[in-house]
Design a protein around this motif. Structure first.
Motif, PDB file in Angstrom:
ATOM      1  N   GLU A 121       3.467  -6.342  -9.967  1.00 18.84           N
ATOM      2  CA  GLU A 121       3.098  -6.546  -8.599  1.00 18.84           C
ATOM      3  C   GLU A 121       3.658  -5.897  -7.379  1.00 18.84           C
ATOM      4  OE1 GLU A 121       4.820 -10.401  -9.508  1.00 18.84           O
ATOM      5  OE2 GLU A 121       2.196 -11.516  -9.793  1.00 18.84           O
ATOM      6  N   LEU A 122       4.153  -5.503  -6.351  1.00 21.78           N
ATOM      7  CA  LEU A 122       4.452  -4.852  -5.404  1.00 21.78           C
ATOM      8  C   LEU A 122       4.691  -5.843  -4.397  1.00 21.78           C
ATOM      9  CD1 LEU A 122       2.867  -1.192  -5.747  1.00 21.78           C
ATOM     10  CD2 LEU A 122       4.683  -1.664  -6.715  1.00 21.78           C
ATOM     11  N   THR A 123       5.364  -5.303  -3.085  1.00 23.16           N
ATOM     12  CA  THR A 123       5.357  -6.347  -1.641  1.00 23.16           C
ATOM     13  C   THR A 123       5.969  -4.847  -1.380  1.00 23.16           C
ATOM     14  OG1 THR A 123       5.968  -8.156  -2.758  1.00 23.16           O
ATOM     15  CG2 THR A 123       6.039  -7.332  -0.137  1.00 23.16           C
ATOM     16  N   ILE A 124       4.958  -4.232  -0.014  1.00 20.80           N
ATOM     17  CA  ILE A 124       4.958  -2.991   0.154  1.00 20.80           C
ATOM     18  C   ILE A 124       4.869  -3.277   2.209  1.00 20.80           C
ATOM     19  CG2 ILE A 124       3.739  -0.529   0.609  1.00 20.80           C
ATOM     20  CD1 ILE A 124       2.492  -0.825  -1.770  1.00 20.80           C
ATOM     21  N   PRO A 125       5.508  -3.471   3.167  1.00 18.82           N
ATOM     22  CA  PRO A 125       5.555  -4.305   4.469  1.00 18.82           C
ATOM     23  C   PRO A 125       4.505  -2.970   4.873  1.00 18.82           C
ATOM     24  CG  PRO A 125       8.217  -4.060   3.073  1.00 18.82           C
ATOM     25  CD  PRO A 125       7.438  -3.247   2.740  1.00 18.82           C
ATOM     26  N   GLY A 126       3.979  -3.752   5.822  1.00 15.06           N
ATOM     27  CA  GLY A 126       3.258  -2.769   6.583  1.00 15.06           C
ATOM     28  C   GLY A 126       2.425  -3.112   6.101  1.00 15.06           C
ATOM     29  N   ILE A 127       1.555  -2.877   5.255  1.00 14.18           N
ATOM     30  CA  ILE A 127      -0.492  -2.922   4.781  1.00 14.18           C
ATOM     31  C   ILE A 127      -0.728  -4.389   5.883  1.00 14.18           C
ATOM     32  CG2 ILE A 127      -1.544  -3.672   3.064  1.00 14.18           C
ATOM     33  CD1 ILE A 127       0.332  -2.240   0.815  1.00 14.18           C
ATOM     34  N   SER A 128       0.043  -5.239   5.679  1.00 10.05           N
ATOM     35  CA  SER A 128      -0.616  -6.065   6.236  1.00 10.05           C
ATOM     36  C   SER A 128      -1.327  -5.622   7.818  1.00 10.05           C
ATOM     37  CB  SER A 128      -0.417  -7.860   6.615  1.00 10.05           C
ATOM     38  OG  SER A 128       0.480  -7.752   7.116  1.00 10.05           O
ATOM     39  N   ASN A 129      -0.201  -5.271   7.838  1.00 12.91           N
ATOM     40  CA  ASN A 129      -0.560  -4.769   9.849  1.00 12.91           C
ATOM     41  C   ASN A 129      -1.101  -3.480  10.286  1.00 12.91           C
ATOM     42  OD1 ASN A 129       1.713  -2.927   9.452  1.00 12.91           O
ATOM     43  ND2 ASN A 129       2.604  -4.656  11.089  1.00 12.91           N
ATOM     44  N   ARG A 130      -1.755  -3.156   9.116  1.00 13.78           N
ATOM     45  CA  ARG A 130      -2.664  -1.666   8.834  1.00 13.78           C
ATOM     46  C   ARG A 130      -1.348  -0.226   9.486  1.00 13.78           C
ATOM     47  NH1 ARG A 130      -8.756  -2.471  10.272  1.00 13.78           N
ATOM     48  NH2 ARG A 130      -8.825  -4.355   8.908  1.00 13.78           N
ATOM     49  N   THR A 131      -0.080  -0.596   9.231  1.00 12.76           N
ATOM     50  CA  THR A 131       0.298   0.966   9.904  1.00 12.76           C
ATOM     51  C   THR A 131       1.051   1.761   7.969  1.00 12.76           C
ATOM     52  OG1 THR A 131       2.569  -0.577   8.930  1.00 12.76           O
ATOM     53  CG2 THR A 131       2.416  -0.881  11.552  1.00 12.76           C
ATOM     54  N   VAL A 132       0.842   0.981   6.929  1.00  8.93           N
ATOM     55  CA  VAL A 132       0.781   1.364   5.877  1.00  8.93           C
ATOM     56  C   VAL A 132      -0.327   1.553   5.014  1.00  8.93           C
ATOM     57  CG1 VAL A 132       2.584   1.414   4.012  1.00  8.93           C
ATOM     58  CG2 VAL A 132       2.861   1.240   5.799  1.00  8.93           C
ATOM     59  N   ARG A 133      -0.808   3.109   4.826  1.00 13.14           N
ATOM     60  CA  ARG A 133      -2.057   1.935   3.642  1.00 13.14           C
ATOM     61  C   ARG A 133      -1.696   2.799   2.258  1.00 13.14           C
ATOM     62  NH1 ARG A 133      -6.976   6.530   4.042  1.00 13.14           N
ATOM     63  NH2 ARG A 133      -8.355   6.005   2.355  1.00 13.14           N
ATOM     64  N   PHE A 134      -1.778   2.306   1.758  1.00 14.74           N
ATOM     65  CA  PHE A 134      -1.833   2.192   0.321  1.00 14.74           C
ATOM     66  C   PHE A 134      -3.232   2.702  -0.718  1.00 14.74           C
ATOM     67  CE2 PHE A 134      -3.286   0.161  -4.050  1.00 14.74           C
ATOM     68  CZ  PHE A 134      -2.228   0.603  -4.972  1.00 14.74           C
ATOM     69  N   SER A 135      -3.124   3.441  -1.532  1.00 17.62           N
ATOM     70  CA  SER A 135      -4.134   4.046  -1.970  1.00 17.62           C
ATOM     71  C   SER A 135      -4.031   4.000  -3.992  1.00 17.62           C
ATOM     72  CB  SER A 135      -4.187   5.824  -1.699  1.00 17.62           C
ATOM     73  OG  SER A 135      -4.699   6.041  -0.433  1.00 17.62           O
ATOM     74  N   ASP A 136      -4.263   3.964  -4.572  1.00 20.42           N
ATOM     75  CA  ASP A 136      -4.500   4.077  -6.012  1.00 20.42           C
ATOM     76  C   ASP A 136      -4.732   5.585  -6.303  1.00 20.42           C
ATOM     77  OD1 ASP A 136      -7.254   3.708  -4.952  1.00 20.42           O
ATOM     78  OD2 ASP A 136      -8.071   4.580  -6.704  1.00 20.42           O
ATOM     79  N   VAL A 137      -4.159   5.680  -7.290  1.00 24.08           N
ATOM     80  CA  VAL A 137      -3.590   7.602  -8.334  1.00 24.08           C
ATOM     81  C   VAL A 137      -4.322   6.882  -9.164  1.00 24.08           C
ATOM     82  CG1 VAL A 137      -2.536   9.424  -7.792  1.00 24.08           C
ATOM     83  CG2 VAL A 137      -2.595   7.863  -5.998  1.00 24.08           C
ATOM     84  N   THR A 161      -5.766  -5.631  -7.089  1.00 31.66           N
ATOM     85  CA  THR A 161      -6.134  -6.314  -6.214  1.00 31.66           C
ATOM     86  C   THR A 161      -5.047  -6.767  -4.369  1.00 31.66           C
ATOM     87  OG1 THR A 161      -4.945  -8.634  -6.643  1.00 31.66           O
ATOM     88  CG2 THR A 161      -7.321  -8.529  -6.733  1.00 31.66           C
ATOM     89  N   ARG A 162      -5.308  -6.626  -2.880  1.00 32.49           N
ATOM     90  CA  ARG A 162      -4.158  -6.960  -2.263  1.00 32.49           C
ATOM     91  C   ARG A 162      -4.950  -8.052  -1.770  1.00 32.49           C
ATOM     92  NH1 ARG A 162      -5.693  -2.180  -0.154  1.00 32.49           N
ATOM     93  NH2 ARG A 162      -7.607  -3.047   1.337  1.00 32.49           N
ATOM     94  N   LYS A 163      -3.480  -8.500  -0.848  1.00 31.92           N
ATOM     95  CA  LYS A 163      -3.002  -9.851  -0.789  1.00 31.92           C
ATOM     96  C   LYS A 163      -2.106  -9.399   0.475  1.00 31.92           C
ATOM     97  CE  LYS A 163      -3.059 -15.157  -0.320  1.00 31.92           C
ATOM     98  NZ  LYS A 163      -3.268 -16.253  -1.508  1.00 31.92           N
ATOM     99  N   GLY A 164      -2.556  -9.443   1.797  1.00 33.22           N
ATOM    100  CA  GLY A 164      -1.487  -9.087   3.225  1.00 33.22           C
ATOM    101  C   GLY A 164      -0.700  -8.196   2.987  1.00 33.22           C
ATOM    102  N   ASP A 165       0.555  -8.381   2.749  1.00 36.61           N
ATOM    103  CA  ASP A 165       1.122  -7.070   2.173  1.00 36.61           C
ATOM    104  C   ASP A 165       1.451  -6.733   0.076  1.00 36.61           C
ATOM    105  OD1 ASP A 165       1.462  -6.200   4.997  1.00 36.61           O
ATOM    106  OD2 ASP A 165       3.557  -7.364   4.764  1.00 36.61           O
TER     107      ASP A 165
END
Length: 205
Positions: A121-137, A161-165
């Motif tokens: 489980e990861l928490t990555i601030p900025g994903i929910s407001n789209r300032t950060v993009r998460f990509s699978d590798v 799966t992604r939910k918020g950050d």
């Protein structure tokens, strides 16, 4: 007198032997109960995997066991092990013939196995407001895809799966403990939970 002593010694040995035998079978019975052995269908396990993770997205699928080239200027992040795991418990399975061949197991035997679900489980601030993009590798040192099929034992990766950050990565592991006669194998396929390697990419927008 000597005859009576000999008879007494023989009787004592027989009683001790019976007691030891009783203890032996008692222990074995308890061990067998703890394994919760049944004949659950291996294909039902695969079926349930597909249903449970149908809405998860797979990480990049590359039919290779070698590391893919880093993307987006080398912003790949690697994490190891797991944050949570669960197990089906040890049960008896016939297993798929392709899997037995890969693991070098006898084709006509039953095996005591557990199917493990490992998550990170990861928490990555900025994903929910789209300032950060998460990509699978592509993650060749991860486990099996949660919805893997019997033709995908050569593939490694995770679904997410992604939910918020919050991002939840999920993968599967098969642990073959022993065969039904008790011969120990202790095979972790593709690897032990603590050896999992998850790769993802973070891009600042």
């Amino acid at each position: 007198m000597t005859h009576k002593i000999i008879l007494l010694i023989i009787a004592t040995l027989l009683v001790a032997s019976c007691d030891n035998s009783s203890d032996y079978f008692s222990v074995n019975e308890k061990e067998t109960e703890s394994l919760k052995i049944d004949t659950t269908s291996y294909y039902k396990i695969l079926e349930s995997n597909t249903i449970e993770y149908r809405n998860y997205k797979r990480s990049s699928v590359v039919p290779s066991l070698t590391r893919a080239t880093a993307t987006n200027g080398g912003n790949d992040i690697i994490v190891y092990g797991y944050t949570k795991k669960s197990s089906t418990g040890y049960k008896k399975y016939a297993l798929d013939k392709n899997l037995k061949s890969i693991l070098g197991l006898y084709p006509n035997a039953f095996y005591i196995c557990e199917f493990i679900t490992a998550t990170y489980e990861l928490t990555i601030p900025g994903i929910s407001n789209r300032t950060v993009r998460f990509s699978d590798v592509d993650s060749p040192n991860c486990g099996l895809f949660p919805d893997y099929t019997k033709d995908e034992y050569n593939l490694r990766g995770y679904s997410y799966t992604r939910k918020g950050d919050n991002i939840t990565l999920v993968t599967k592991i098969i642990h073959v403990k022993c065969d039904q006669s008790g011969v120990n194998y202790d095979i972790w396929f593709p690897r032990k939970p603590e050896e999992l390697q998850w790769i993802y990419n973070i891009e600042q927008k």
